[in-house]
Design a protein around this motif. Sequence first.
Motif, PDB file in Angstrom:
ATOM      1  N   ARG A 169       0.834  -1.203   0.000  1.00 37.79           N
ATOM      2  CA  ARG A 169       0.000   0.000   0.000  1.00 37.79           C
ATOM      3  C   ARG A 169       0.873   1.259   0.000  1.00 37.79           C
ATOM      4  O   ARG A 169       0.481   2.290  -0.542  1.00 37.79           O
ATOM      5  CB  ARG A 169      -0.936   0.002   1.209  1.00 37.79           C
ATOM      6  CG  ARG A 169      -1.995  -1.089   1.164  1.00 37.79           C
ATOM      7  CD  ARG A 169      -3.120  -0.799   2.125  1.00 37.79           C
ATOM      8  NE  ARG A 169      -3.901   0.352   1.675  1.00 37.79           N
ATOM      9  CZ  ARG A 169      -4.448   1.242   2.494  1.00 37.79           C
ATOM     10  NH1 ARG A 169      -4.262   1.147   3.811  1.00 37.79           N
ATOM     11  NH2 ARG A 169      -5.160   2.232   2.029  1.00 37.79           N
ATOM     12  N   PHE A 173       0.435   4.221  -2.623  1.00 39.79           N
ATOM     13  CA  PHE A 173       0.332   5.613  -2.171  1.00 39.79           C
ATOM     14  C   PHE A 173       1.346   6.480  -2.907  1.00 39.79           C
ATOM     15  O   PHE A 173       1.013   7.573  -3.403  1.00 39.79           O
ATOM     16  CB  PHE A 173       0.566   5.658  -0.660  1.00 39.79           C
ATOM     17  CG  PHE A 173       0.424   7.011  -0.030  1.00 39.79           C
ATOM     18  CD1 PHE A 173      -0.776   7.392   0.557  1.00 39.79           C
ATOM     19  CD2 PHE A 173       1.483   7.901   0.011  1.00 39.79           C
ATOM     20  CE1 PHE A 173      -0.923   8.634   1.158  1.00 39.79           C
ATOM     21  CE2 PHE A 173       1.354   9.147   0.613  1.00 39.79           C
ATOM     22  CZ  PHE A 173       0.150   9.507   1.193  1.00 39.79           C
ATOM     23  N   ARG A 176       0.555   7.264  -6.628  1.00 44.65           N
ATOM     24  CA  ARG A 176      -0.485   8.277  -6.785  1.00 44.65           C
ATOM     25  C   ARG A 176       0.015   9.659  -6.367  1.00 44.65           C
ATOM     26  O   ARG A 176      -0.260  10.662  -7.031  1.00 44.65           O
ATOM     27  CB  ARG A 176      -1.726   7.862  -5.973  1.00 44.65           C
ATOM     28  CG  ARG A 176      -2.484   6.735  -6.629  1.00 44.65           C
ATOM     29  CD  ARG A 176      -3.338   5.947  -5.655  1.00 44.65           C
ATOM     30  NE  ARG A 176      -4.101   4.938  -6.347  1.00 44.65           N
ATOM     31  CZ  ARG A 176      -3.609   3.765  -6.727  1.00 44.65           C
ATOM     32  NH1 ARG A 176      -2.335   3.461  -6.446  1.00 44.65           N
ATOM     33  NH2 ARG A 176      -4.358   2.896  -7.360  1.00 44.65           N
ATOM     34  N   TRP A 177       0.745   9.702  -5.278  1.00 42.84           N
ATOM     35  CA  TRP A 177       1.262  10.986  -4.806  1.00 42.84           C
ATOM     36  C   TRP A 177       2.238  11.578  -5.822  1.00 42.84           C
ATOM     37  O   TRP A 177       2.207  12.771  -6.128  1.00 42.84           O
ATOM     38  CB  TRP A 177       1.931  10.793  -3.445  1.00 42.84           C
ATOM     39  CG  TRP A 177       2.213  12.075  -2.736  1.00 42.84           C
ATOM     40  CD1 TRP A 177       1.628  13.287  -2.933  1.00 42.84           C
ATOM     41  CD2 TRP A 177       3.173  12.271  -1.687  1.00 42.84           C
ATOM     42  NE1 TRP A 177       2.148  14.225  -2.065  1.00 42.84           N
ATOM     43  CE2 TRP A 177       3.098  13.627  -1.289  1.00 42.84           C
ATOM     44  CE3 TRP A 177       4.062  11.427  -1.035  1.00 42.84           C
ATOM     45  CZ2 TRP A 177       3.893  14.156  -0.289  1.00 42.84           C
ATOM     46  CZ3 TRP A 177       4.860  11.954  -0.027  1.00 42.84           C
ATOM     47  CH2 TRP A 177       4.770  13.300   0.351  1.00 42.84           C
ATOM     48  N   PHE A 251      -6.399  13.992  -1.061  1.00 41.36           N
ATOM     49  CA  PHE A 251      -5.767  12.748  -1.498  1.00 41.36           C
ATOM     50  C   PHE A 251      -5.523  11.792  -0.323  1.00 41.36           C
ATOM     51  O   PHE A 251      -5.857  10.607  -0.383  1.00 41.36           O
ATOM     52  CB  PHE A 251      -4.450  13.064  -2.208  1.00 41.36           C
ATOM     53  CG  PHE A 251      -3.537  11.888  -2.361  1.00 41.36           C
ATOM     54  CD1 PHE A 251      -3.826  10.884  -3.268  1.00 41.36           C
ATOM     55  CD2 PHE A 251      -2.386  11.775  -1.591  1.00 41.36           C
ATOM     56  CE1 PHE A 251      -2.987   9.784  -3.404  1.00 41.36           C
ATOM     57  CE2 PHE A 251      -1.544  10.691  -1.723  1.00 41.36           C
ATOM     58  CZ  PHE A 251      -1.844   9.683  -2.638  1.00 41.36           C
ATOM     59  N   PHE A 255      -7.459   8.203   0.234  1.00 40.79           N
ATOM     60  CA  PHE A 255      -6.668   6.973   0.195  1.00 40.79           C
ATOM     61  C   PHE A 255      -6.997   6.061   1.376  1.00 40.79           C
ATOM     62  O   PHE A 255      -7.005   4.842   1.247  1.00 40.79           O
ATOM     63  CB  PHE A 255      -5.177   7.303   0.188  1.00 40.79           C
ATOM     64  CG  PHE A 255      -4.300   6.122  -0.117  1.00 40.79           C
ATOM     65  CD1 PHE A 255      -3.941   5.838  -1.425  1.00 40.79           C
ATOM     66  CD2 PHE A 255      -3.841   5.285   0.901  1.00 40.79           C
ATOM     67  CE1 PHE A 255      -3.142   4.737  -1.715  1.00 40.79           C
ATOM     68  CE2 PHE A 255      -3.042   4.190   0.616  1.00 40.79           C
ATOM     69  CZ  PHE A 255      -2.697   3.907  -0.692  1.00 40.79           C
ATOM     70  N   PHE A 301      -6.415   9.287  -9.100  1.00 38.79           N
ATOM     71  CA  PHE A 301      -6.892   7.950  -8.765  1.00 38.79           C
ATOM     72  C   PHE A 301      -7.333   7.196 -10.015  1.00 38.79           C
ATOM     73  O   PHE A 301      -7.089   5.989 -10.138  1.00 38.79           O
ATOM     74  CB  PHE A 301      -8.050   8.049  -7.769  1.00 38.79           C
ATOM     75  CG  PHE A 301      -7.618   8.289  -6.358  1.00 38.79           C
ATOM     76  CD1 PHE A 301      -6.799   7.388  -5.700  1.00 38.79           C
ATOM     77  CD2 PHE A 301      -8.032   9.416  -5.672  1.00 38.79           C
ATOM     78  CE1 PHE A 301      -6.391   7.601  -4.396  1.00 38.79           C
ATOM     79  CE2 PHE A 301      -7.633   9.645  -4.362  1.00 38.79           C
ATOM     80  CZ  PHE A 301      -6.814   8.735  -3.723  1.00 38.79           C
ATOM     81  N   GLU A 335      -6.715  -1.083  -4.686  1.00 39.99           N
ATOM     82  CA  GLU A 335      -6.808   0.270  -5.221  1.00 39.99           C
ATOM     83  C   GLU A 335      -7.528   1.170  -4.240  1.00 39.99           C
ATOM     84  O   GLU A 335      -8.554   0.787  -3.678  1.00 39.99           O
ATOM     85  CB  GLU A 335      -7.564   0.229  -6.542  1.00 39.99           C
ATOM     86  CG  GLU A 335      -7.679   1.586  -7.201  1.00 39.99           C
ATOM     87  CD  GLU A 335      -8.548   1.536  -8.440  1.00 39.99           C
ATOM     88  OE1 GLU A 335      -8.896   2.618  -8.945  1.00 39.99           O
ATOM     89  OE2 GLU A 335      -8.842   0.427  -8.877  1.00 39.99           O
ATOM     90  N   PRO A 336      -7.024   2.364  -3.996  1.00 41.29           N
ATOM     91  CA  PRO A 336      -7.729   3.313  -3.139  1.00 41.29           C
ATOM     92  C   PRO A 336      -9.070   3.666  -3.739  1.00 41.29           C
ATOM     93  O   PRO A 336      -9.316   3.470  -4.923  1.00 41.29           O
ATOM     94  CB  PRO A 336      -6.790   4.518  -3.100  1.00 41.29           C
ATOM     95  CG  PRO A 336      -5.465   3.984  -3.494  1.00 41.29           C
ATOM     96  CD  PRO A 336      -5.745   2.860  -4.432  1.00 41.29           C
TER      97      PRO A 336
END
Length: 343
Positions: A169, A173, A176-177, A251, A255, A301, A335-336
């Motif tokens: 995870r 993270f 995406r960040w 975000f 998440f 996302f 997936e978030p």
Amino acid sequence: MSVATDPQPPARTGPPASPDGGRRRVVAMTVWGVAFVAGWLGIGLPTDPAYAFLWIWAATIAWNSSRPWRSHLRFARDWVPVVLLLAVYNLSRGFADNGATPHAYELIVADRVMFGWATGGEVPTVWLQQHLYRLEVHWWDVLVSWVYFSHFVVALAAAAVLWLRDRGRWAAFMRRWGFLCATGLVTYFLYPAAPPWWAAQNGLLEEVARISTRGWKAFGMHGAGNLLNAGQIASNPVAAMPSLHTAFALFVVLFFIRQTRRRWWPLLLAYPLAMTFTLVYSGEHYVIDVLVGWAYVGMTFLAVGLAERWWAARRARRQPAGSDAGPADPPAPAEPPAVPATR
């Protein structure tokens, strides 16, 4: 010939119980807390990525002080590239204006069109400062300063917790960040936009004070924002669109929201709303900057989720068929959640 056996329970993977009942952790975290406060008062709050990383790394060492040093060095190994990327991101923002006149008038018009009916034709920043800003510091100024500061540490701290608990995870993270930072940076170059305080200094708005750090003075902490104030002076004034302050806040909340009990959702969602109020009231951003930042979170996302699914499908197609193929690859990290249809 196979032999049937009773299945064995899975081996414990959690950290072993501390033989001293956790006293070592308490002492280590107390020492870290005292050192953090001393550094905060003497140097300033950790708003620089490298400086913030050092404090977060020290906190993980204190929290898991019984672990061998190779475990703590693995944390540094994984995080050094992240810190370097954040440093490059901060430096590159300073070149985003390209010497061109920044966009400001259309942002003012957008806020007036959206909210002028409720603010007497003023942009929300001017209206809020007319009603709330005074020469003396009030309690809401203190909250504003703390919420503003949280932007520099919340995402890093959340990522550090993920690294300690679930590396899969943590990687999701970070993907995406990183995508969110990259798209924001590209926009700064393509569309350099100035915040309300800049527009006021150049005669496009009524007087707007830049007051995001004034709340610490209420406690006599005049040096608390030294690093942040220095960063604001040296930062690029035309990197306002989109607002990554509210984008980061939304975000992080989105998440983690699926793994949080529903009764806590209002509290979590209050954080990006508080960041929005902070930035608009303090003259750092227009509301339109915030809305675009939230849209970038949704795009992040969606785009990264699609890329992860494409990559998993590609690996599955390359997996040789048949009984001799061996075990399948482990599933991709969960997936978030997608951005709710309602930074």
